[in-house]
Design a protein around this motif. Structure first.
Motif, PDB file in Angstrom:
ATOM      1  N   ILE A 120       0.832  -1.201   0.000  1.00 35.19           N
ATOM      2  CA  ILE A 120       0.000   0.000   0.000  1.00 35.19           C
ATOM      3  C   ILE A 120       0.865   1.250   0.000  1.00 35.19           C
ATOM      4  N   ALA A 121       1.942   1.237   0.769  1.00 30.73           N
ATOM      5  CA  ALA A 121       2.849   2.395   0.791  1.00 30.73           C
ATOM      6  C   ALA A 121       3.398   2.674  -0.599  1.00 30.73           C
ATOM      7  N   ASN A 122       3.802   1.634  -1.311  1.00 29.49           N
ATOM      8  CA  ASN A 122       4.314   1.806  -2.680  1.00 29.49           C
ATOM      9  C   ASN A 122       3.202   2.217  -3.641  1.00 29.49           C
ATOM     10  N   TYR A 123       1.995   1.713  -3.409  1.00 33.65           N
ATOM     11  CA  TYR A 123       0.854   2.029  -4.260  1.00 33.65           C
ATOM     12  C   TYR A 123       0.531   3.525  -4.230  1.00 33.65           C
ATOM     13  N   LEU A 124       0.919   4.184  -3.132  1.00 35.00           N
ATOM     14  CA  LEU A 124       0.601   5.596  -2.953  1.00 35.00           C
ATOM     15  C   LEU A 124       1.708   6.533  -3.426  1.00 35.00           C
ATOM     16  N   ASN A 125       2.742   5.987  -4.053  1.00 33.16           N
ATOM     17  CA  ASN A 125       3.879   6.802  -4.489  1.00 33.16           C
ATOM     18  C   ASN A 125       3.477   7.965  -5.384  1.00 33.16           C
ATOM     19  N   ALA A 126       2.464   7.748  -6.204  1.00 33.95           N
ATOM     20  CA  ALA A 126       2.086   8.771  -7.190  1.00 33.95           C
ATOM     21  C   ALA A 126       1.294   9.928  -6.574  1.00 33.95           C
ATOM     22  N   TYR A 127       0.861   9.770  -5.313  1.00 33.96           N
ATOM     23  CA  TYR A 127      -0.040  10.763  -4.720  1.00 33.96           C
ATOM     24  C   TYR A 127       0.716  11.557  -3.657  1.00 33.96           C
ATOM     25  N   LYS A 128       1.313  12.655  -4.086  1.00 32.66           N
ATOM     26  CA  LYS A 128       2.216  13.425  -3.234  1.00 32.66           C
ATOM     27  C   LYS A 128       1.482  14.160  -2.118  1.00 32.66           C
ATOM     28  N   ASP A 129       0.153  14.294  -2.217  1.00 34.44           N
ATOM     29  CA  ASP A 129      -0.611  14.996  -1.194  1.00 34.44           C
ATOM     30  C   ASP A 129      -0.976  14.069  -0.033  1.00 34.44           C
ATOM     31  N   ILE A 130      -0.659  12.792  -0.143  1.00 36.16           N
ATOM     32  CA  ILE A 130      -0.961  11.818   0.906  1.00 36.16           C
ATOM     33  C   ILE A 130       0.306  11.501   1.683  1.00 36.16           C
ATOM     34  N   LYS A 131       0.235  11.669   2.995  1.00 30.83           N
ATOM     35  CA  LYS A 131       1.369  11.333   3.859  1.00 30.83           C
ATOM     36  C   LYS A 131       1.226   9.881   4.294  1.00 30.83           C
ATOM     37  N   VAL A 132       2.294   9.111   4.176  1.00 26.21           N
ATOM     38  CA  VAL A 132       2.262   7.686   4.515  1.00 26.21           C
ATOM     39  C   VAL A 132       3.210   7.417   5.678  1.00 26.21           C
ATOM     40  N   ILE A 133       2.687   6.752   6.708  1.00 25.69           N
ATOM     41  CA  ILE A 133       3.499   6.288   7.827  1.00 25.69           C
ATOM     42  C   ILE A 133       3.476   4.767   7.796  1.00 25.69           C
ATOM     43  N   LEU A 134       4.642   4.163   7.607  1.00 24.52           N
ATOM     44  CA  LEU A 134       4.744   2.704   7.498  1.00 24.52           C
ATOM     45  C   LEU A 134       5.195   2.123   8.832  1.00 24.52           C
ATOM     46  N   LEU A 135       4.362   1.256   9.404  1.00 25.39           N
ATOM     47  CA  LEU A 135       4.688   0.607  10.671  1.00 25.39           C
ATOM     48  C   LEU A 135       5.756  -0.462  10.452  1.00 25.39           C
ATOM     49  N   GLY A 136       6.732  -0.523  11.343  1.00 25.58           N
ATOM     50  CA  GLY A 136       7.795  -1.522  11.230  1.00 25.58           C
ATOM     51  C   GLY A 136       7.323  -2.897  11.669  1.00 25.58           C
ATOM     52  N   GLY A 137       8.210  -3.880  11.538  1.00 26.10           N
ATOM     53  CA  GLY A 137       7.879  -5.233  11.967  1.00 26.10           C
ATOM     54  C   GLY A 137       8.559  -6.294  11.142  1.00 26.10           C
ATOM     55  N   PHE A 138       8.174  -7.553  11.379  1.00 24.39           N
ATOM     56  CA  PHE A 138       8.707  -8.676  10.615  1.00 24.39           C
ATOM     57  C   PHE A 138       8.044  -8.687   9.237  1.00 24.39           C
ATOM     58  N   TYR A 139       8.845  -8.688   8.177  1.00 22.54           N
ATOM     59  CA  TYR A 139       8.323  -8.543   6.809  1.00 22.54           C
ATOM     60  C   TYR A 139       7.901  -9.884   6.234  1.00 22.54           C
ATOM     61  N   GLN A 140       6.620  -9.985   5.851  1.00 21.43           N
ATOM     62  CA  GLN A 140       6.100 -11.172   5.170  1.00 21.43           C
ATOM     63  C   GLN A 140       6.129 -10.899   3.665  1.00 21.43           C
TER      64      GLN A 140
END
Length: 249
Positions: A120-140
């Motif tokens: 989802i974070a990558n999906y939002l790359n094109a939308y510069k008006d949206i701020k994205v906070i990515l929660l850390g953790g074990f990556y699946q």
């Protein structure tokens, strides 16, 4: 249904479709189709090969998002209508949630999205008006999400009005469920930071039963789905004080 949605539907239905056939079916030029295919390929919705569009064939989220793409997109647009400009919210992983994030990016301003989904974070790359906070953790890797104690620790730092979650199943007595235990725990941890829990799913999930309980009825405020939800299920949800919002064609 817009042209890109029609392309995804045709490719998923047939497995492989030529550029010429798509142009004929959609009454447009091959040049236009090639441009659309390039965009869809970059989004991971189809695979483009010389002269053809091909259905993705694996179990990753970028394959699941193409299944019932038009329906999921419509449900996502419906849910996005509940979001206000300037709002901060959480969105967990899942294909319909990815399309919800995209709809927010297209139609809303100054929204902050907190998610555990790298997809989802990558999906939002094109939308510069949206701020994205990515929660850390074990990556699946397959589902492209972060889970575990670190995700819980990160989520605890926030307070939001709403969290949007997907589900895999439903039970008339026990509520909503998912397949994966680790995902269920992570979603529950994230939901503790939200004032309201919103389930977003197509109506087929109400005919499925999964093995891991996610939320009981009294924990969920809204359900966003399509009009094919059965009257019996809808009445049961409403009896349990859940507001049901349905997309209608």
């Amino acid at each position: 249904m817009d042209r890109k949605t029609k392309i995804v539907e045709l490719v998923n239905m047939n497995g492989k479709v030529s550029v010429k056939d798509l142009a004929d079916d959609l009454d447009t030029s091959e040049v236009t189709i090639r441009k659309e295919l390039t965009d869809l390929d970059q989004k991971g919705l189809i695979k483009r090969e010389h002269g053809y569009a091909i259905k993705l064939d694996n179990n990753r989220i970028d394959t699941r998002i193409g299944i019932n793409y038009g329906l999921k997109k419509s449900i996502a647009s419906l849910a996005a209508e509940s979001i206000s400009d300037g709002e901060t919210l959480m969105i967990e992983s899942g294909s319909t949630n990815a399309l919800l994030a995209e709809a927010i990016g297209k139609y809303k301003k100054n929204v902050t999205i907190i998610t555990n989904s790298t997809y989802i974070a990558n999906y939002l790359n094109a939308y510069k008006d949206i701020k994205v906070i990515l929660l850390g953790g074990f990556y699946q890797r397959e589902s492209q999400v972060n889970t575990g104690p670190l995700t819980k620790w990160c989520a605890e730092k926030f307070v939001v009005d709403k969290i949007f979650v997907g589900v895999d199943g439903y039970d008339e007595k026990f509520g909503f469920s998912v397949i994966d235990l680790e995902r269920a725990q992570t979603v529950r941890d994230m939901a503790k930071s939200a004032k309201r829990i919103c389930v977003i799913t197509d109506s087929s999930k109400f005919r499925e039963k999964s093995t891991v309980n996610l939320f009981s009825f009294d924990e969920v405020a809204y359900v966003y789905t399509d009009a094919s939800i059965s009257q019996e299920v809808k009445e049961n949800l409403e009896k349990n004080k859940i507001r049901v919002k349905t997309y209608k064609k």
